[in-house]
Design a protein around this motif. Sequence first.
Motif, PDB file in Angstrom:
ATOM      1  N   GLU A  40      45.364  35.769  39.531  1.00 28.67           N
ATOM      2  CA  GLU A  40      46.417  37.126  39.220  1.00 28.67           C
ATOM      3  C   GLU A  40      46.049  38.015  40.217  1.00 28.67           C
ATOM      4  OE1 GLU A  40      45.503  37.984  34.547  1.00 28.67           O
ATOM      5  OE2 GLU A  40      43.877  36.708  35.626  1.00 28.67           O
ATOM      6  N   VAL A  42      45.852  41.465  41.903  1.00 26.34           N
ATOM      7  CA  VAL A  42      45.685  42.924  41.439  1.00 26.34           C
ATOM      8  C   VAL A  42      45.879  44.001  42.617  1.00 26.34           C
ATOM      9  CG1 VAL A  42      44.108  42.179  39.549  1.00 26.34           C
ATOM     10  CG2 VAL A  42      42.948  42.548  41.896  1.00 26.34           C
ATOM     11  N   PHE A  43      46.047  43.502  44.037  1.00 20.53           N
ATOM     12  CA  PHE A  43      46.084  44.576  45.012  1.00 20.53           C
ATOM     13  C   PHE A  43      47.023  43.638  46.102  1.00 20.53           C
ATOM     14  CE2 PHE A  43      43.872  46.721  48.452  1.00 20.53           C
ATOM     15  CZ  PHE A  43      44.220  48.138  47.998  1.00 20.53           C
ATOM     16  N   GLU A  61      47.185  42.109  53.096  1.00 22.01           N
ATOM     17  CA  GLU A  61      46.237  41.261  52.313  1.00 22.01           C
ATOM     18  C   GLU A  61      46.876  41.291  51.039  1.00 22.01           C
ATOM     19  OE1 GLU A  61      42.401  43.638  52.522  1.00 22.01           O
ATOM     20  OE2 GLU A  61      42.140  43.016  54.638  1.00 22.01           O
ATOM     21  N   GLU A  63      44.988  40.666  46.908  1.00 22.26           N
ATOM     22  CA  GLU A  63      43.552  40.320  46.240  1.00 22.26           C
ATOM     23  C   GLU A  63      43.778  39.975  44.913  1.00 22.26           C
ATOM     24  OE1 GLU A  63      41.240  43.438  47.622  1.00 22.26           O
ATOM     25  OE2 GLU A  63      39.457  42.324  47.389  1.00 22.26           O
ATOM     26  N   SER A  64      43.160  39.033  44.628  1.00 24.46           N
ATOM     27  CA  SER A  64      43.135  38.577  42.828  1.00 24.46           C
ATOM     28  C   SER A  64      41.837  39.165  42.725  1.00 24.46           C
ATOM     29  CB  SER A  64      43.236  37.091  42.698  1.00 24.46           C
ATOM     30  OG  SER A  64      42.093  36.595  43.259  1.00 24.46           O
ATOM     31  N   VAL A  65      41.406  38.806  41.082  1.00 21.17           N
ATOM     32  CA  VAL A  65      40.187  39.533  40.596  1.00 21.17           C
ATOM     33  C   VAL A  65      38.885  38.605  41.573  1.00 21.17           C
ATOM     34  CG1 VAL A  65      38.624  39.176  38.514  1.00 21.17           C
ATOM     35  CG2 VAL A  65      41.166  39.875  38.517  1.00 21.17           C
ATOM     36  N   LYS A  66      39.228  37.258  41.911  1.00 22.12           N
ATOM     37  CA  LYS A  66      38.228  36.250  42.381  1.00 22.12           C
ATOM     38  C   LYS A  66      38.219  36.542  43.833  1.00 22.12           C
ATOM     39  CE  LYS A  66      39.973  31.879  42.041  1.00 22.12           C
ATOM     40  NZ  LYS A  66      41.293  32.085  41.257  1.00 22.12           N
ATOM     41  N   VAL A  68      39.976  37.736  48.219  1.00 18.31           N
ATOM     42  CA  VAL A  68      40.982  38.433  48.790  1.00 18.31           C
ATOM     43  C   VAL A  68      41.439  37.283  49.676  1.00 18.31           C
ATOM     44  CG1 VAL A  68      39.282  39.173  50.171  1.00 18.31           C
ATOM     45  CG2 VAL A  68      41.293  40.345  50.617  1.00 18.31           C
TER      46      VAL A  68
ATOM     47  N   ARG B  38      41.520  38.029  33.525  1.00 19.67           N
ATOM     48  CA  ARG B  38      41.514  39.112  33.009  1.00 19.67           C
ATOM     49  C   ARG B  38      41.671  39.013  31.294  1.00 19.67           C
ATOM     50  NH1 ARG B  38      44.682  43.697  36.460  1.00 19.67           N
ATOM     51  NH2 ARG B  38      46.122  41.789  36.763  1.00 19.67           N
ATOM     52  N   GLU B 289      40.039  53.149  45.740  1.00 17.00           N
ATOM     53  CA  GLU B 289      40.769  51.743  46.044  1.00 17.00           C
ATOM     54  C   GLU B 289      39.599  50.804  46.549  1.00 17.00           C
ATOM     55  OE1 GLU B 289      44.294  51.889  48.510  1.00 17.00           O
ATOM     56  OE2 GLU B 289      45.445  52.151  46.816  1.00 17.00           O
ATOM     57  N   ILE B 291      37.930  46.692  46.857  1.00 10.72           N
ATOM     58  CA  ILE B 291      37.249  45.791  46.145  1.00 10.72           C
ATOM     59  C   ILE B 291      36.194  45.050  46.963  1.00 10.72           C
ATOM     60  CG2 ILE B 291      36.939  43.596  44.459  1.00 10.72           C
ATOM     61  CD1 ILE B 291      40.096  44.125  43.888  1.00 10.72           C
ATOM     62  N   ARG B 293      33.470  42.462  48.185  1.00  8.98           N
ATOM     63  CA  ARG B 293      33.162  41.081  48.151  1.00  8.98           C
ATOM     64  C   ARG B 293      31.745  40.759  48.901  1.00  8.98           C
ATOM     65  NH1 ARG B 293      37.050  39.567  44.442  1.00  8.98           N
ATOM     66  NH2 ARG B 293      38.834  40.410  44.804  1.00  8.98           N
ATOM     67  N   THR B 312      33.630  42.427  42.676  1.00 10.06           N
ATOM     68  CA  THR B 312      34.830  42.207  41.686  1.00 10.06           C
ATOM     69  C   THR B 312      35.620  43.256  41.412  1.00 10.06           C
ATOM     70  OG1 THR B 312      35.963  40.582  40.310  1.00 10.06           O
ATOM     71  CG2 THR B 312      34.132  41.957  39.519  1.00 10.06           C
ATOM     72  N   LEU B 313      37.026  43.063  41.120  1.00  6.23           N
ATOM     73  CA  LEU B 313      37.547  44.200  40.357  1.00  6.23           C
ATOM     74  C   LEU B 313      36.952  44.121  38.923  1.00  6.23           C
ATOM     75  CD1 LEU B 313      39.894  46.281  40.028  1.00  6.23           C
ATOM     76  CD2 LEU B 313      41.398  44.638  39.395  1.00  6.23           C
ATOM     77  N   ARG B 342      36.076  44.782  54.839  1.00  6.38           N
ATOM     78  CA  ARG B 342      36.876  44.158  55.949  1.00  6.38           C
ATOM     79  C   ARG B 342      37.392  45.072  56.946  1.00  6.38           C
ATOM     80  NH1 ARG B 342      39.361  39.225  54.179  1.00  6.38           N
ATOM     81  NH2 ARG B 342      41.182  39.862  54.812  1.00  6.38           N
ATOM     82  N   ARG B 344      37.241  48.495  56.396  1.00  5.56           N
ATOM     83  CA  ARG B 344      37.706  49.663  55.791  1.00  5.56           C
ATOM     84  C   ARG B 344      36.505  50.163  55.061  1.00  5.56           C
ATOM     85  NH1 ARG B 344      43.959  49.372  53.686  1.00  5.56           N
ATOM     86  NH2 ARG B 344      43.302  47.143  53.996  1.00  5.56           N
ATOM     87  N   ARG B 346      34.761  52.089  52.280  1.00  4.86           N
ATOM     88  CA  ARG B 346      34.960  52.524  50.924  1.00  4.86           C
ATOM     89  C   ARG B 346      33.910  53.240  50.036  1.00  4.86           C
ATOM     90  NH1 ARG B 346      40.507  51.784  50.601  1.00  4.86           N
ATOM     91  NH2 ARG B 346      41.148  49.713  50.461  1.00  4.86           N
TER      92      ARG B 346
END
Lengths: 129, 360
Positions: A40, A42-43, A61, A63-66, A68, B38, B289, B291, B293, B312-313, B342, B344, B346
């Motif tokens: 899925e 998400v970004f 880019e 990005e999914s939950v798991k 990028v 999700r 904004e 995520i 990693r 993660t999100l 990457r 940027r 945050r």
Amino acid sequence: MAEASYPDDLRYHPEHDWARIEGDTAVFGVTWFAQDALGEVVFFDPPGLGTEVAKDSTYAEVESVKAVSDVYAPLSGEITEVNEQAKDKPELINTDPYGEGWMVKVELSDPSEAAALLDAESYKKLLDS
Amino acid sequence: MEAGALKRTPLYDAHVEAGAKLVDFSGWEMPVEYAGIRSEHEEVRTGCGVFDVSHMGEVESEGPGAGELLQRLLTNDISELEVGAAIYSCVCREDAGVLDDVFTYRLADKHFLTVTNASNHDKVLAWFERHAGDFDARVSDHLESYAMLAVQGPKAREVVGSLAQGELPARHRIADMNLGTGDALVCGTGYTGEDGVEVLVPPDEAAALWEQLVLAGATPAGLGARDTLRMEVNYCLYGNELSEERTPIEAALDWALVDGSGFIGEERCAEQMREGTEELLAPFVIDGEGIARQGNPVKLGDEAVGEVTSGTLSPSLGKGIGMAYVRTDLAEPGTEVEIDVRGRRRAARIGKRPLYKPAG
């Protein structure tokens, strides 16, 4: 979309990106395989209008939950349009990767580059190998 | 690794049938998601999910000196562990580097079962065997003896209870039960922050139990959701937060060790508790904004002050979350740092454990 599909009217890049070429312009997106591998989305982070993209280089880019993932430009050119709807609803990249989940529109700098891309049959063979 | 070389659990066919996306996890072909991370995550937070965790290993320790053996090998106090109870520990080297983090169940006075991480099983088994000779204890490999299903969520006890004769064990307790498919060892443990149980059964029973659980209302959930669930409640994952290069003190697992219990690695841990550590594991939240990693640098101005171990999100919070080793003075809730995602920057702030508090 639940089932794998690779439309015949597109040209494919081995990094799992597609181009719909119309004369000197093209629309780019990622393939069914790419969105399925990612899960899925998400970004979605596209470049700004006017950005120059180079064939085989990353331009966005997703990005999914798991994870990028980089998105590769199948051809070179200048970004003339960005799919704002996919920024707001990145799940469109999963549900309709060749339609509403398109990513950018590009004014091609060298349309002859398209000769190096794969047709649907060759891309499917690459996936099976 | 070739797909053919991957190990499969007894539930492989059930996963394929349920439409799972399968990935290589520590040499095992495991379901990462079915309907989507999700929705599976949400199901475990509000209802009941079932995970196949049969890739996890089991090591049994038996004999007159089994208790003393484990007192030496595990950071927690095994001498205080009652028969029928479960406890979390690290297994450390002499220098307190973490070899694995494990749950140990006391099956009988002189009989223990330790659940290992798939990636560490062989290493831990060899470590246990190497030390068993110093005690009057036998160590045996039971990786092949059990399949393991984790049933988690606020409705997990209701779902498992509908298959059981009698009461399910309380949190951190275990019980031999029949869930309608034969013998099962039911344990009040989990890795999601929710209530629930983990069930160990013989491999040939696993498919029937899985089917019964799904019929009773459990939703299949994959390793993807397992990861986002554990991150929200800040549980460590070996290979991310834990490694042989990190100690339990640095990983903020001091609650899982008992100073003076005589475990291997105790001296270094005691020294670190006295003198502090350079870095400490801390949870973080990104309010804007982005995520983060694993591997992303943590920054304070231009200075590198740490590294993200998991990110993660968060499906429950709708924000980027994770854990990072940061300079100890920054590991306080509320501290503002930046994470280089990457290229940027945050803005992130150190959060309080657990980042997500289950409703139950």
